[in-house]
Design a protein around this motif. Structure first.
Motif, PDB file in Angstrom:
ATOM      1  N   THR A  21       0.826  -1.212   0.000  1.00 17.37           N
ATOM      2  CA  THR A  21       0.000   0.000   0.000  1.00 17.37           C
ATOM      3  C   THR A  21       0.858   1.259   0.000  1.00 17.37           C
ATOM      4  OG1 THR A  21      -1.658  -1.220   1.282  1.00 17.37           O
ATOM      5  CG2 THR A  21      -1.876   1.172   1.190  1.00 17.37           C
ATOM      6  N   GLY A  22       1.904   1.269   0.857  1.00 16.72           N
ATOM      7  CA  GLY A  22       2.769   2.437   0.934  1.00 16.72           C
ATOM      8  C   GLY A  22       3.485   2.718  -0.378  1.00 16.72           C
ATOM      9  N   VAL A  23       4.038   1.687  -1.000  1.00 15.19           N
ATOM     10  CA  VAL A  23       4.760   1.881  -2.263  1.00 15.19           C
ATOM     11  C   VAL A  23       3.794   2.307  -3.369  1.00 15.19           C
ATOM     12  CG1 VAL A  23       6.109   0.713  -4.039  1.00 15.19           C
ATOM     13  CG2 VAL A  23       6.620   0.301  -1.636  1.00 15.19           C
ATOM     14  N   PHE A  24       2.586   1.707  -3.399  1.00 15.82           N
ATOM     15  CA  PHE A  24       1.601   2.054  -4.437  1.00 15.82           C
ATOM     16  C   PHE A  24       1.209   3.530  -4.343  1.00 15.82           C
ATOM     17  CE2 PHE A  24      -2.877   2.519  -5.662  1.00 15.82           C
ATOM     18  CZ  PHE A  24      -2.811   2.131  -6.998  1.00 15.82           C
ATOM     19  N   TYR A  25       0.872   3.995  -3.136  1.00 15.67           N
ATOM     20  CA  TYR A  25       0.481   5.399  -2.976  1.00 15.67           C
ATOM     21  C   TYR A  25       1.667   6.337  -3.167  1.00 15.67           C
ATOM     22  CZ  TYR A  25      -4.280   4.390  -1.537  1.00 15.67           C
ATOM     23  OH  TYR A  25      -5.585   3.997  -1.530  1.00 15.67           O
ATOM     24  N   LYS A  31       3.622  10.545  -9.314  1.00 12.44           N
ATOM     25  CA  LYS A  31       3.061  10.836 -10.633  1.00 12.44           C
ATOM     26  C   LYS A  31       2.235  12.115 -10.622  1.00 12.44           C
ATOM     27  CE  LYS A  31       0.320   8.795 -14.343  1.00 12.44           C
ATOM     28  NZ  LYS A  31      -0.465   7.612 -14.789  1.00 12.44           N
ATOM     29  N   THR A  32       1.404  12.298  -9.576  1.00 15.91           N
ATOM     30  CA  THR A  32       0.494  13.449  -9.535  1.00 15.91           C
ATOM     31  C   THR A  32       1.087  14.665  -8.835  1.00 15.91           C
ATOM     32  OG1 THR A  32      -0.501  12.634  -7.470  1.00 15.91           O
ATOM     33  CG2 THR A  32      -1.484  11.902  -9.552  1.00 15.91           C
ATOM     34  N   ASP A  57       3.574  12.143   1.860  1.00 19.65           N
ATOM     35  CA  ASP A  57       4.063  12.513   0.538  1.00 19.65           C
ATOM     36  C   ASP A  57       4.819  11.313  -0.039  1.00 19.65           C
ATOM     37  OD1 ASP A  57       6.220  12.566   2.225  1.00 19.65           O
ATOM     38  OD2 ASP A  57       7.064  14.419   1.444  1.00 19.65           O
ATOM     39  N   TRP A  58       5.395  11.497  -1.217  1.00 20.17           N
ATOM     40  CA  TRP A  58       6.031  10.352  -1.865  1.00 20.17           C
ATOM     41  C   TRP A  58       7.220   9.830  -1.060  1.00 20.17           C
ATOM     42  CZ3 TRP A  58      11.093   9.931  -3.346  1.00 20.17           C
ATOM     43  CH2 TRP A  58      11.851  11.111  -3.365  1.00 20.17           C
ATOM     44  N   MET A  59       7.938  10.732  -0.381  1.00 17.31           N
ATOM     45  CA  MET A  59       9.118  10.309   0.367  1.00 17.31           C
ATOM     46  C   MET A  59       8.733   9.496   1.599  1.00 17.31           C
ATOM     47  SD  MET A  59      12.197  12.662   1.955  1.00 17.31           S
ATOM     48  CE  MET A  59      12.829  13.137   0.361  1.00 17.31           C
ATOM     49  N   SER A  60       7.796  10.021   2.387  1.00 14.86           N
ATOM     50  CA  SER A  60       7.404   9.303   3.603  1.00 14.86           C
ATOM     51  C   SER A  60       6.721   7.981   3.262  1.00 14.86           C
ATOM     52  CB  SER A  60       6.491  10.175   4.453  1.00 14.86           C
ATOM     53  OG  SER A  60       5.313  10.494   3.759  1.00 14.86           O
ATOM     54  N   LEU A  61       5.882   7.952   2.230  1.00 13.84           N
ATOM     55  CA  LEU A  61       5.186   6.714   1.871  1.00 13.84           C
ATOM     56  C   LEU A  61       6.143   5.672   1.310  1.00 13.84           C
ATOM     57  CD1 LEU A  61       1.931   8.187   0.296  1.00 13.84           C
ATOM     58  CD2 LEU A  61       2.087   6.800   2.360  1.00 13.84           C
ATOM     59  N   LEU A 441      14.692   2.160  -8.220  1.00 17.69           N
ATOM     60  CA  LEU A 441      14.664   3.396  -7.430  1.00 17.69           C
ATOM     61  C   LEU A 441      15.262   4.567  -8.210  1.00 17.69           C
ATOM     62  CD1 LEU A 441      15.640   2.155  -3.859  1.00 17.69           C
ATOM     63  CD2 LEU A 441      13.522   3.263  -4.511  1.00 17.69           C
ATOM     64  N   SER A 442      16.335   4.310  -8.942  1.00 16.13           N
ATOM     65  CA  SER A 442      16.955   5.395  -9.710  1.00 16.13           C
ATOM     66  C   SER A 442      16.018   5.897 -10.799  1.00 16.13           C
ATOM     67  CB  SER A 442      18.273   4.918 -10.323  1.00 16.13           C
ATOM     68  OG  SER A 442      18.046   3.901 -11.279  1.00 16.13           O
ATOM     69  N   TRP A 443      15.236   4.989 -11.403  1.00 19.52           N
ATOM     70  CA  TRP A 443      14.269   5.422 -12.434  1.00 19.52           C
ATOM     71  C   TRP A 443      13.122   6.214 -11.819  1.00 19.52           C
ATOM     72  CZ3 TRP A 443      14.117  -0.251 -14.476  1.00 19.52           C
ATOM     73  CH2 TRP A 443      15.315  -0.537 -15.142  1.00 19.52           C
ATOM     74  N   LEU A 444      12.723   5.848 -10.595  1.00 21.11           N
ATOM     75  CA  LEU A 444      11.587   6.515  -9.965  1.00 21.11           C
ATOM     76  C   LEU A 444      11.975   7.871  -9.379  1.00 21.11           C
ATOM     77  CD1 LEU A 444       9.930   3.500  -8.116  1.00 21.11           C
ATOM     78  CD2 LEU A 444       9.066   4.665 -10.137  1.00 21.11           C
ATOM     79  N   ILE A 445      13.083   7.886  -8.618  1.00 18.09           N
ATOM     80  CA  ILE A 445      13.451   9.111  -7.898  1.00 18.09           C
ATOM     81  C   ILE A 445      14.097  10.129  -8.834  1.00 18.09           C
ATOM     82  CG2 ILE A 445      14.830  10.020  -5.978  1.00 18.09           C
ATOM     83  CD1 ILE A 445      14.543   7.361  -4.601  1.00 18.09           C
ATOM     84  N   PHE A 446      14.866   9.640  -9.829  1.00 22.70           N
ATOM     85  CA  PHE A 446      15.557  10.543 -10.757  1.00 22.70           C
ATOM     86  C   PHE A 446      15.104  10.252 -12.184  1.00 22.70           C
ATOM     87  CE2 PHE A 446      18.569   9.501  -7.282  1.00 22.70           C
ATOM     88  CZ  PHE A 446      18.589  10.733  -6.665  1.00 22.70           C
ATOM     89  N   PRO A 447      13.903  10.697 -12.546  1.00 23.65           N
ATOM     90  CA  PRO A 447      13.473  10.464 -13.941  1.00 23.65           C
ATOM     91  C   PRO A 447      14.344  11.204 -14.949  1.00 23.65           C
ATOM     92  CG  PRO A 447      11.934  11.906 -12.779  1.00 23.65           C
ATOM     93  CD  PRO A 447      12.885  11.392 -11.751  1.00 23.65           C
ATOM     94  N   GLN A 448      14.887  12.370 -14.530  1.00 29.11           N
ATOM     95  CA  GLN A 448      15.880  13.053 -15.358  1.00 29.11           C
ATOM     96  C   GLN A 448      17.257  12.763 -14.759  1.00 29.11           C
ATOM     97  OE1 GLN A 448      13.252  15.006 -14.090  1.00 29.11           O
ATOM     98  NE2 GLN A 448      12.019  14.745 -15.943  1.00 29.11           N
TER      99      GLN A 448
END
Length: 577
Positions: A21-25, A31-32, A57-61, A441-448
C-alpha cells in the motif's frame, strides 16, 4: 506453538500489505505531485498550537513501504530463528512496537509529534538490546540508551528554539530557519540529534555494542529503522542546514566516521560487528553527501542500502544459527560447501555493498561518489572518500575469505546445520531487491538523470579503488592465515585501529571517570556538605534545638522561673549603674 506460528505469519502478512500500500500510494504521489497533510490541534498557547501532525508525501510513503517490507521479511525469518525462545511472543510484540515507532517518526513533520517515534525507538531499542538479560547485554543497552538520550535532549531544546518561529511544523518554517537569527543554534541542535541516532563520531560506540540484541533485531536496526532515523531527520531539515557551520562540521565528522569504521572492520573478527561497522561506514556516506547539499541522493542510498544490509544480516544470522552460535569468523571457513544457498545470498549482499556494477549499491553509491568528486570539497574530504571506498571492499573480501571460501576451521566432529526453509524464504525477496532495487529506485526518484562531467581517471576511480582494495583484503588475509599474524609487530597501531580509535573506552570509562567520579566529589562537597549544613539539615537542627528550648519553658519548671528572675535582676542592676 500454533500461537507462535500464527503470530509471525500474521505479522508478516499485515506488514506486507502495509508495504504494498505504501509503495503504491508513493508512486501515485510521484506521478500526480500530491501531498496529504493531516493535522489535529491539541492545545493552543499564545498563538502556538500544539498539534498532532501527519504528512503523506512520496518520500514518507516510499520509506514507509520499505520499512514495512523489510520488517515483514525479518519477522518471518524470526519465526525459525527465535523458535527455541520461551518469550517469543514478547519478542514479536517488541519488534512490532519498534516498527510502529519508526512509522510515527517517518510520517511526523512536527517536532512535538516526532517525539512519539523518536523516544519510542530509544525505549524499545533498549528493551531489545537487553533481551538476553546478561551482563554484556545490560552494558550495551545502557550505552545505547544514554547515547540516544543526548539526541533526545537536543530535540527538546530545538522544540524550545522553534517556538520563535510560531509553530513546530518544521516543513513550513524550514526556509525561514535558514536565514533566521538563531539558525546556527537550531541547525547545530538538529545535527547533534541526528549524529547520536546515526552514530557519527563521537557517538559511534553504541552501534557495534547494540549487536548484543538478537540477529533479526540487528537486521532491522541496521537496515531501515533506528540508525536511519537521524539521516531521515537531516533529509527533512536539509534546506535549513545550507551555509551553516553545522553543515561543515557534519561533512568532516561523517568522513572520519567512514574511514574509522572501514579501518576498524578490517581488524574485527566478530561476524556481526564487522557488518555493524559496515553499516556505520555507509551511514557516513549518507550523512556526508547530505552535508554537501544532495538530500535526494542521501535518501536514494538510504533505501538501496536497506535492502542488501537486511539480507546480509539475515545470512550472518543463518550462519551463526547453523554453526551453533559461533560468531568468530576464524572458527568458520568453507561454509559455501555446506550452505550454498546462504553463501550465494551473502556474496550477493556483499557485492552490492561494495558497489559491484548493476547491483543495488552500484546505482546509489557510485552516484554519491561521483557527485561528491564533482563538488567543491577539500583534499581531506576527498581522501577520506577515497580510503573509505577501498576499505569497504577490503573488509568485505576478508569476510568472504574467512567465512565462506577459506579452509573449514570447525571441529572434525562438527556438523553444520541445514538451511531452514523459513529462514531462507525471506532472503529471496530481499535478494531480488538487492539485484533490481537500485535500478528501479533510480528510475523513480531521478526520472531526469544527473549531469556528471568527469575525466576518465575520475570516472574509473571508484571502480579502480574497489578492485585494489579487494585484492589487498583477500591477499593480505591469505598471507595472514598462511604465514602468521604480522599485525602483531605493530601491536599498538593494531589495537588503536581495531578498537574504533578507543571510542568505546572513551564513551564508557572516559565518561565515568570524567563526570561520575567528579560528580561524586561535588556531591560530597556540595549536596552532602555546605548546602546540606546551611540547607535542609541546618534548618532542621536550628528548628529542633529552638523547639527544645520552648518545650523547657512550657514545662512550668520553678528552676527556670527563678533563673529568669535572677537574670532580670542582674540586667536591672547594670542598667541602673
Amino acid at each position: 506453538m500454533l500461537w507462535k506460528v500464527f503470530m509471525y505469519r500474521s505479522s508478516m502478512v499485515f506488514l506486507g500489505i502495509c508495504s504494498v500500500t505504501g509503495v503504491f500510494y508513493s508512486l501515485a504521489c510521484l506521478k500526480t505531485g500530491k501531498c496529504y497533510f493531516i493535522e489535529w490541534e491539541l492545545v493552543n498557547i499564545n498563538s502556538c498550537c500544539i498539534s498532532m501532525t501527519l504528512i503523506l508525501d512520496w518520500m514518507s510513503l516510499m520509506f514507509l513501504g520499505f520499512v514495512s517490507f523489510i520488517s515483514s521479511m525479518v519477522l518471518y525469518y524470526s519465526g525459525e530463528y527465535m523458535s527455541g525462545d520461551e518469550n517469543m511472543n514478547r519478542f514479536m510484540y517488541l519488534v512490532l512496537a519498534f516498527v510502529m515507532s519508526m512509522w510515527f517518526l517517518i510520517i511526523s513533520p512536527n517536532l512535538i509529534s516526532i517525539l512519539l517515534g523518536w523516544d519510542g525507538l530509544g525505549l524499545v531499542s533498549y528493551a531489545l538490546v537487553i533481551y538476553y538479560q546478561n551482563e554484556k547485554s545490560s552494558g550495551a543497552g545502557m550505552l545505547t540508551a544514554l547515547s540516544n538520550r543526548v539526541g533526545d535532549v537536543a530535540i527538546l531544546l530545538s522544540i524550545s528554539m522553534m517556538f520563535i518561529q510560531g509553530g513546530w511544523n518544521f516543513l513550513f518554517y524550514v526556509s525561514e530557519m535558514s536565514s533566521g537569527s538563531n539558525k546556527e543554534i537550531l541547525s547545530g541542535l538538529v545535527v547533534l540529534a541526528a549524529m547520536t541516532k546515526s552514530a557519527q563520531i563521537p557517538f559511534s560506540a553504541w552501534l557495534p555494542a547494540a549487536m548484543a540484541a538478537p540477529t533479526p533485531v540487528s537486521a532491522l536496526v541496521h537496515s531501515s529503522t533506528l540508525v536511519t532515523a537521524g539521516v531521515y531527520l537531516l533529509i527533512r531539515f536539509s534546506p535549513a542546514l545550507e551555509s551553516t557551520l553545522a553543515q561543515s562540521v557534519l561533512l568532516l565528522l561523517s568522513g572520519l566516521t567512514m574511514f574509522m569504521a572501514g579501518l576498524g572492520a578490517n581488524f574485527e573478527y566478530d561476524l556481526k560487528k564487522i557488518i555493524a561497522l559496515s553499516t556505520l561506514s555507509q551511514l557516513g556516506v549518507m550523512v556526508s553527501i547530505l552535508a554537501l547539499g544532495f538530500s535526494d541522493l542521501a535518501f536514494f542510498h538510504l533505501l538501496s542500502h536497506a535492502l542488501f544490509k537486511a539480507l546480509l544480516f539475515m545470512c550472518a544470522g543463518t550462519i551463526i544459527h547453523s554453526v551453533k552460535e559461533f560468531q568468530d569468523i576464524r572458527a568458520m571457513g568453507g561454509l559455501i560447501y555446506q550452505m550454498p544457498l546462504v553463501g550465494i545470498f551473502m556474496n550477493l549482499a556483499n557485492l552490492a555493498l561494495c558497489g559491484a556494477p548493476f547491483l543495488a549499491g552500484f546505482y546509489s553509491k557510485d552516484m554519491v561518489l561521483e557527485v561528491a568528486f564533482m563538488s567543491s570539497i577539500n583534499f581531506v574530504s576527498f581522501l577520506l572518500y577515497f580510503l573509505a571506498t577501498g576499505l569497504t571492499v577490503c573488509y568485505t573480501l576478508r569476510l568472504i575469505y574467512y567465512s565462506l571460501s577459506g579452509d573449514f576451521n570447525l571441529g572434525s566432529l562438527f556438523n553444520v546445520g541445514g538451511e531452514a526453509k523459513i529462514m531462507v524464504t525471506p532472503m529471496f525477496g530481499l535478494g531480488c531487491g538487492a539485484i533490481f532495487g537500485g535500478a528501479f529506485l533510480s528510475w523513480l526518484i531521478f526520472p531526469q538523470p544527473y549531469m556528471i562531467c568527469m575525466t576518465l581517471s575520475f570516472k574509473t576511480l571508484a571502480l579502480s579503488v574497489s578492485v585494489l582494495g579487494g585484492l589487498i583484503g583477500y591477499l593480505l588475509n591469505m598471507g595472514a592465515v598462511s604465514y602468521g599474524l604480522n599485525s602483531l609487530s605493530v601491536y599498538k597501531m593494531t589495537v588503536f585501529s581495531g578498537s574504533m580509535w578507543f571510542m568505546p573506552f572513551l564513551s564508557t570509562l572516559g565518561v565515568s571517570n570524567m563526570f561520575l567520579k567528579s560528580g561524586t566529589k561535588y556531591q560530597g562537597v556540595g549536596d552532602m556538605g555546605w548546602s546540606e549544613y546551611y540547607g535542609g539539615q541546618g534548618v532542621y537542627f536550628a528548628i529542633s534545638s529552638s523547639s527544645k528550648g520552648l518545650q523547657i519553658l512550657q514545662d512550668n519548671s520553678l528552676k527556670v522561673y527563678m533563673l529568669s528572675f535572677l537574670l532580670w535582676l542582674v540586667v536591672l542592676f547594670f542598667i541602673n549603674v
